[in-house]
Design a protein around this motif. Structure first.
Motif, PDB file in Angstrom:
ATOM      1  N   LEU A  66       1.014  -1.193  -0.081  1.00 16.18           N
ATOM      2  CA  LEU A  66       0.042   0.024  -0.054  1.00 16.18           C
ATOM      3  C   LEU A  66       1.317   1.426   0.100  1.00 16.18           C
ATOM      4  CD1 LEU A  66      -2.576  -1.431   2.836  1.00 16.18           C
ATOM      5  CD2 LEU A  66      -2.843  -1.537   0.523  1.00 16.18           C
ATOM      6  N   LYS A 113      -5.348   8.624   2.769  1.00 12.93           N
ATOM      7  CA  LYS A 113      -4.089   6.963   3.063  1.00 12.93           C
ATOM      8  C   LYS A 113      -3.828   7.231   4.669  1.00 12.93           C
ATOM      9  CE  LYS A 113      -3.170   6.080  -0.845  1.00 12.93           C
ATOM     10  NZ  LYS A 113      -3.533   4.719  -2.125  1.00 12.93           N
ATOM     11  N   THR A 307      -7.425  -1.839 -11.043  1.00 16.24           N
ATOM     12  CA  THR A 307      -7.391  -0.662 -10.369  1.00 16.24           C
ATOM     13  C   THR A 307      -7.938   0.693 -10.799  1.00 16.24           C
ATOM     14  OG1 THR A 307      -7.147   1.005  -7.770  1.00 16.24           O
ATOM     15  CG2 THR A 307      -5.213  -0.074  -9.830  1.00 16.24           C
ATOM     16  N   SER A 345       0.024  -5.657  -7.257  1.00 14.82           N
ATOM     17  CA  SER A 345      -0.539  -4.782  -7.070  1.00 14.82           C
ATOM     18  C   SER A 345       0.200  -3.537  -7.560  1.00 14.82           C
ATOM     19  CB  SER A 345       0.038  -4.864  -5.390  1.00 14.82           C
ATOM     20  OG  SER A 345       1.071  -4.614  -5.090  1.00 14.82           O
ATOM     21  N   SER A 347      -0.681   0.625  -6.526  1.00 13.70           N
ATOM     22  CA  SER A 347      -1.229   1.046  -4.832  1.00 13.70           C
ATOM     23  C   SER A 347      -0.193   3.407  -5.450  1.00 13.70           C
ATOM     24  CB  SER A 347      -0.770   1.157  -3.686  1.00 13.70           C
ATOM     25  OG  SER A 347      -1.938   2.208  -2.780  1.00 13.70           O
TER      26      SER A 347
END
Length: 950
Positions: A66, A113, A307, A345, A347
């Motif tokens: 993340l 965040k 995403t 991933s 982010s």
């Protein structure tokens, strides 16, 4: 949209708990003050625990990274075993999030965040919400289900609501208002197990009352409010559109639309839309009832990540590419030169006032349109399946590798003998040396494919590193460059190298392999290669548990010992060995029933030179280094599983300074005060790696411990705080107080009162029961009475254990005084009893196992024929004489009122045979043996369970 008619999908509706029908406005979470906006990660602050994890090497590549970067910090969060790591990659600082006792399985973060949630899976699982600016947990959701835990989570953009997918076989989707209540979800939905394990979940950012989740075979759409949830699971097969679908990976809601996109493993995007006719669409309320509208062949490679950012749809694939599409799925930009591995991933950073406009002097890349406009996006972080994290700065397309870690199990671990370096190797073939003070990688080497590293060791001078591989080869490397120092690796073992060690003067290198064999290599002075093969010896018939080098007492020559699962301690004759002729000096069976797990040299805190071992019965044992006689048995830490490895913590002054022992169990790492005495307050342990601890080493200065997690591909660095352990020991009491606490009822209990009676009766026995002289009572009893008092206390030692106990007391002061100890007082007896008795009392399963092994199944359970049983007792193990067997059996059957040969009479064996024949059945069952012969009622439930299982 196209008109597509199909039968409506199955619908399941699940009612939730009562709650207000109207959802109040989401709370406005205040932004942190400027004073709060600091880079968390000040490692090294001493905690109140004896061990404190201050740095984590490695990462869990299966949990998405993340990006917590904003205008004031460059921060990422990733999972490492059971801890979360907030890593400031600009300043190279970590802050460890500790709170889970199981490996972290999923994470999620709010849009700004600030609020981070982490979840685990297993017994006593939790979901913890953290403030990323302070690293402090602000809410904890506990799960009391033994199969509890979560496998996926999502947070609404405003951070008010949290959705969790449980890990139980029948999954439950729960919505939590975590800012108000962490005990009860607002609403839940129980999912059909036929849908597969739902492993991804996502809120609709434009309307948080809608969610989508997917497994690799089923997409599910949800609609919820405070007390109600319904979901739809529309079917989709390869036949519906006459094209393969692939396995689902992730799903998103398309912006300003009712559509949902789901990516698949073969490069497809499945488009889902409302399952209603087009003419009625605008007249109806939004619905979660959707169907597959079309399948779009987006690319050749499988899509792992789907995403959104700003107005773009972002795709990460197996080729390591990151692509940006507009809302009509037209390609806008394509990053293909990251070389980070298959993307798992993506982010993006959070910039509150971000404007997608290229400022003067910026160097954003052009997009894929004819106008070639500047492609302006936020910076982002990419994670890959080969454990590489990279930070991408969009302005200039700069890629910085944040972490390049092991993507397979780590077992090899060794610390430099004089510098702050630690080397770690994994099954991926990657060997890395870290400067653990500066937290920098000094050098690394990637070995060829299928070169799985199993163990490694620095030589005592720090010049070489020996590395053992799973394929049986051994390499000697330069410790600075990691270059081979031999023309070819040593290939003498056919199975994996399990242990590797250098002698104190670097003259010898020894390895143990999976073939139960020790191989020794000797230093060569007239050859370009530093070590040459000396010989091999297979002295064990089971796995080798540990190997150590030592020093002979009368010289500076090295000595080598190996300890096997076969309970044998072998010493090798290095001085008289020659090429292809490795000899042994001695081979001693050091355990009777326990299995030794590890060994090391006891530090010089006693006048006698000892080897210390730990076994699977939670005992430490000290053996004389010369005679191999067991000189002391001590109760070890009882933290769920036996000790697997021990290491004496180094110190600057080994003679004057207090010494400590570090150890690991199956999943814990601990510290123990020396000298060992059996005091339970002298030891502590923490969960080190929930999936299993595979190795342990100490830093050269004794400040840190390093634990490898095996399958979790991580290494934790622990700071040692001996003051906390000493305080714990003092609070536990001094002298006999800790041992009284280990007796049932303590100092004032019935067991202690019985012990006093037995103790004084033993004095009467030793002086003669019928003696008419004046009794002289003292505080001690003769050693000859110790076995009888032990048995009266419910501890039934074997003859070997009795010999060890008597030797322990007899030789306890021999080195200091040159005399034997012939008696023992009450305090020392209590310590002897506590240290020698089974750590958890009698184990009924041992009797069940014995009958299952020696007997045959019958209607009444496993049974042993009477003659065979009597023969076993007289010929196997510690065999009994015929006279002893007759005496014991008739006594146990109740035919000797005074207990066989008592103080008042001798046992008469003339009728014993008839008594045994008449009262002992032809076939002795485990139940009869336990209840009628031994008289142990505790065995009844175990026997019943055993018979039911059979």
């Amino acid at each position: 949209s196209e008109k597509v008619s199909s039968s409506p999908p199955n619908t399941d509706t699940v009612q939730g708990v009562d709650a207000p029908a109207v959802i109040p406005d989401a709370p406005k979470i205040p932004s942190p003050e400027k004073s709060e906006v600091t880079s968390v990660g000040l490692e090294g602050s001493m905690s109140s625990a004896a061990l404190n994890v201050i740095w984590s090497f490695g990462l869990n590549r299966n949990i998405p990274v993340l990006n917590l970067t904003d205008n004031s910090r460059k921060l990422i969060m990733y999972a490492c075993a059971h801890v979360g790591v907030l890593y400031d990659f600009e300043n190279n600082r970590q802050h460890i999030l500790q709170g889970h006792i199981n490996p972290i399985t999923c994470t999620c973060v709010s849009e700004d965040k600030r609020w981070l949630a982490t979840g685990d899976k297993g017994a006593d699982s939790t979901v913890i919400v953290w403030d990323t600016y302070t690293g402090v947990p602000v809410q904890t959701i506990f799960d009391t289900n033994p199969e509890g835990g979560v496998v996926a989570m999502a947070m609404t953009p405003d951070a008010r609501y949290l959705a969790t997918l449980s890990a139980a076989p029948t999954q439950v989707l729960s919505i939590w208002n975590w800012t108000v209540d962490g005990d009860t979800p607002l609403c839940t939905a129980e999912l059909n197990p036929s849908y597969g394990v739902q492993s991804f979940i996502h809120f609709n950012p434009e309307d948080i009352h809608f969610l989508v989740s997917n497994s690799d075979s089923q997409v599910i759409f949800y609609q919820w409010n405070d007390n109600h949830m319904e979901y739809f699971a529309p079917p989709l097969t390869d036949q519906d559109f006459n094209k393969p679908v692939g396995r689902y990976s992730q799903s998103i809601f398309q912006k300003n639309s009712t559509r949902v996109l789901t990516s698949t493993s073969i490069g497809n995007l499945v488009v889902w839309d409302t399952n209603k006719p087009l003419t009625k669409l605008h007249d109806s309320q939004p619905s979660a009832d959707k169907k597959a509208l079309k399948i779009i062949r987006q690319q050749e490679r499988g899509i792992n990540v789907l995403t959104t950012t700003e107005n773009f749809i972002v795709v990460g694939d197996m080729a390591g590419h990151v692509k940006f599409f507009d809302q009509s799925l037209k390609l806008v930009h394509w990053y293909q030169d990251f070389h980070l591995g298959p993307v798992t991933s993506i982010s993006f950073a959070f910039y509150p006032n971000f404007e997608p406009v290229a400022k003067e002097g910026s160097n954003y890349p052009p997009d894929a349109t004819i106008e070639a406009r500047r492609f302006v996006i936020k910076d982002f972080v990419v994670g890959s399946s080969i454990a590489i994290f990279g930070s991408v700065t969009a302005d200039g397309t700069k890629v910085k590798v944040i972490h390049r870690e092991h993507d397979a199990a780590i077992h090899a671990l060794s610390a430099h003998p004089s510098l702050p370096y630690v080397v770690m190797g994994s099954y991926s073939g990657l060997l890395k040396i870290w400067n653990y003070e500066k937290k920098q990688v000094m050098v690394s080497r990637q070995f060829e494919k299928n070169s799985m590293i199993r163990c490694c060791a620095y030589d005592p001078k720090g010049a070489y590193i020996a590395v053992g591989f799973v394929n049986g080869s051994v390499r000697v490397l330069d410790s600075i460059t990691l270059e081979d120092q031999t023309a070819e690796p040593f290939r003498y073992a056919r199975y994996g190298i399990t242990h590797i060690a250098f002698s104190h003067n670097s003259q010898f290198l020894a390895t143990a392999d999976g073939e139960y064999t020790i191989s020794v290599f000797k230093k060569q002075h007239l050859n370009d290669e530093p070590y040459g093969y000396l010989g091999r010896y297979r002295a064990h018939y089971k796995d080798i548990q540990d190997i150590i080098f030592g020093i002979h007492l009368d010289s500076n020559q090295p000595r080598l010992l190996s300890l096997g699962k076969d309970r044998v301690l072998v010493e090798y004759d290095l001085e008289n060995s020659s090429k292809d002729n490795l000899r042994i000096t001695s081979s001693d069976r050091i355990e009777q029933s326990a299995v030794p797990q590890c060994l090391t040299w006891y530090p010089p805190i006693t006048k006698e030179h000892f080897i210390v071992t730990a076994n699977d019965q939670f005992k430490f044992k000290l053996y004389n280094a010369t005679t191999k006689m067991c000189r002391k048995t001590l109760l070890g830490p009882t933290y769920g599983s036996p000790i697997k490895k021990i290491a004496v913590v180094p110190t600057k002054d080994p003679i004057k300074e207090k010494r400590y022992l570090a150890y690991i169990t199956d999943d814990k790492i601990g510290l123990h005060i020396l000298p060992l005495c059996g005091n339970p307050h002298d030891a502590m342990a923490l969960i080190g790696h929930p999936a299993g601890v595979s190795n342990l080493v100490c830093s050269y200065d004794g400040k840190y411990l390093f634990s490898a997690g095996g399958t979790d591909a991580s290494v934790h660095m622990w700071e040692i705080n001996t003051s906390a352990l000493e305080a714990q020991s003092k609070l536990g009491g001094e002298d006999l107080i800790p041992f009284y606490g280990l007796l049932d009822g303590g100092r004032e209990g019935e067991l202690f009162a019985e012990l006093e009676d037995y103790f004084y009766y033993a004095q009467i026995r030793s002086q003669g029961v019928n003696a008419m002289d004046k009794r002289e009572l003292s505080v001690k009893i003769p050693l000859t009475e110790v076995p009888f008092v032990m048995r009266a206390m419910g501890f039934y030692p074997s003859e070997q254990e009795i010999e060890d106990m008597l030797n322990e007391v007899k030789f306890s002061r021999y080195v200091e005084t040159g005399k034997y100890v012939e008696d023992i007082d009450l305090g020392d007896f209590i310590k002897l009893y506590i240290n020698h008795r089974p750590a958890f009392g009698l184990d009924p399963q041992k009797l069940v196992h014995a009958f299952k092994t020696l007997g045959v199944p019958s209607a009444q359970g496993n049974s042993i024929e009477r003659g065979y049983l009597l023969d076993l007792l007289q010929t196997k193990g510690e065999h009994m004489t015929e006279y002893e067997l007759a005496e014991y059996l008739t006594t146990l059957l109740g035919f000797n009122g005074e207990g066989g040969s008592s103080e008042l009479q001798e046992f008469d064996s003339s009728t014993a045979g008839d008594i045994i024949d008449q009262n002992l059945p032809v076939n002795v069952t485990e139940e009869m043996f336990a209840n009628e012969i031994l008289g142990f009622s505790m065995y009844k439930d175990v026997m019943a369970t055993s018979q039911l299982t059979s």
